[in-house]
Design a protein around this motif. Structure first.
Motif, PDB file in Angstrom:
ATOM      1  N   ARG A  43      18.274 -15.985 -65.041  1.00  0.00           N
ATOM      2  CA  ARG A  43      17.077 -16.323 -64.562  1.00  0.00           C
ATOM      3  C   ARG A  43      16.875 -17.781 -64.416  1.00  0.00           C
ATOM      4  O   ARG A  43      17.307 -18.372 -65.321  1.00  0.00           O
ATOM      5  N   ALA A  98      12.607 -16.095 -62.640  1.00  0.00           N
ATOM      6  CA  ALA A  98      13.107 -14.987 -62.169  1.00  0.00           C
ATOM      7  C   ALA A  98      14.575 -15.230 -61.704  1.00  0.00           C
ATOM      8  O   ALA A  98      15.408 -16.174 -61.710  1.00  0.00           O
ATOM      9  N   ALA A 102      15.942 -11.510 -57.175  1.00  0.00           N
ATOM     10  CA  ALA A 102      14.373 -11.227 -56.794  1.00  0.00           C
ATOM     11  C   ALA A 102      14.017 -12.658 -56.028  1.00  0.00           C
ATOM     12  O   ALA A 102      13.149 -12.106 -55.207  1.00  0.00           O
ATOM     13  N   VAL A 103      14.389 -13.730 -56.082  1.00  0.00           N
ATOM     14  CA  VAL A 103      13.985 -14.781 -55.309  1.00  0.00           C
ATOM     15  C   VAL A 103      15.044 -15.500 -54.476  1.00  0.00           C
ATOM     16  O   VAL A 103      14.495 -16.229 -53.566  1.00  0.00           O
TER      17      VAL A 103
END
Length: 299
Positions: A43, A98, A102-103
């Motif tokens: 992350r 994140a 996810a991003v």
């Protein structure tokens, strides 16, 4: 310690020649103009939903593994500092923390590239501290891009494992696409077929073998479409489009792939738009790109 205000990294020059400069990483860490992408596990902090949160070196918590990513367009050194996985965020970020999955699809190309590089390099730095030849603890060199074994003298570098991924069309019905559902997935989630390249195997042979093993289909007209660094754990995904020799031969292996299905263009369009129960790969993945290009007719 409170992070400095985050800034967007625009452009990334790897500046590989600087890695060999003695003391370079230490000097970059001491320079307040340097910007750092902190990772905790897989992350990263976000300044917005589509932008990473870069901090000053002084704002990085202790216990991190450091590496030089390159230079931004304004000349600032871009570093990564990688922390072990933990439940709590190491510091607050304006838009939270994140994962790349996810991003990644929302980030700019330079920032997604920086995230992928940091994650790939960071996993190696944290997970491979010992010499695979003799087991001794290694010393980090080349600003985080190499390890030296003081015991046997070997030099070690980050690994990249080639993997292939393929979207399969129908020879008889060009508006149909064959996708598979992995045993680890739930519900109506389908994607392209993928697997690692084996020793002594060409990319085209790997594509043919994986699809034959997983979906029972022989292929013709295998075409390369592009690649994507994919640090799960340290892969380079090489994307292909191919045509099935016989549509009726499609059958899941029942172990890794539980179901295979031919989808029409309308079904794929509805899945991409989120208008059906069909779950397709997210926009951060090359699988999404292969499917989207086929749907748009640009493949």
């Amino acid at each position: 310690m409170t992070p400095s205000k985050g800034t967007r990294a625009v452009g990334l020059d790897r500046a590989a020649e600087e890695r060999a400069v003695p003391g370079f990483l230490e000097a970059a860490r001491a320079d307040e103009r340097s910007r750092v992408l902190v990772l905790q596990g897989d992350r990263a902090p976000l300044s917005d939903a589509d932008a990473l949160y870069w901090v000053s070196p002084a704002a990085v918590p202790g216990g991190a593994e450091w590496a030089f990513l390159g230079r931004a367009e304004d000349g600032a050194a871009l570093l990564t500092a990688v922390l072990a996985s933990a439940d709590d965020d190491p510091f607050p970020a304006p838009a939270g923390w994140a994962s790349l999955r996810a991003v990644g699809g929302a980030l700019s190309h330079p920032e997604s590239g920086a995230f992928v590089t940091a994650l790939s390099l960071g996993r190696w730095l944290r997970e491979a501290p010992h010499c695979p030849a003799c087991g001794a603890s290694t010393e980090i060199r080349s600003a985080g891009w190499a390890r030296h074994c003081p015991s046997c003298g070997r030099e070690h570098f980050p690994r990249t494992d080639p993997a292939v991924i393929v979207a399969i069309t129908s020879a008889r019905h060009p508006d149909r696409l064959l996708l598979g559902s992995n045993a680890m997935w739930a519900g109506e989630r389908f994607s392209c077929f993928a697997g690692f390249v084996e020793a002594g195997e060409s990319l085209e042979d790997a594509v043919a073998r994986e699809v034959r093993e997983e979906a029972g289909v022989d292929l013709v007209d295998v075409r390369y479409r592009g690649s994507q660094a994919w640090p799960y754990p340290r892969s380079l995904m090489l994307g292909f489009l191919a045509t099935a020799a016989d549509d009726s031969a499609a059958e899941a292996d029942g172990e890794e792939i539980l179901a295979v299905r031919w989808f029409g263009r309308d079904e794929i369009g509805a899945g991409l738009a989120g208008r059906s129960v069909l779950l397709l790969p997210g926009p951060a993945s090359i699988a999404h790109r292969l499917i989207s290009e086929w749907y748009a007719g640009s493949a």
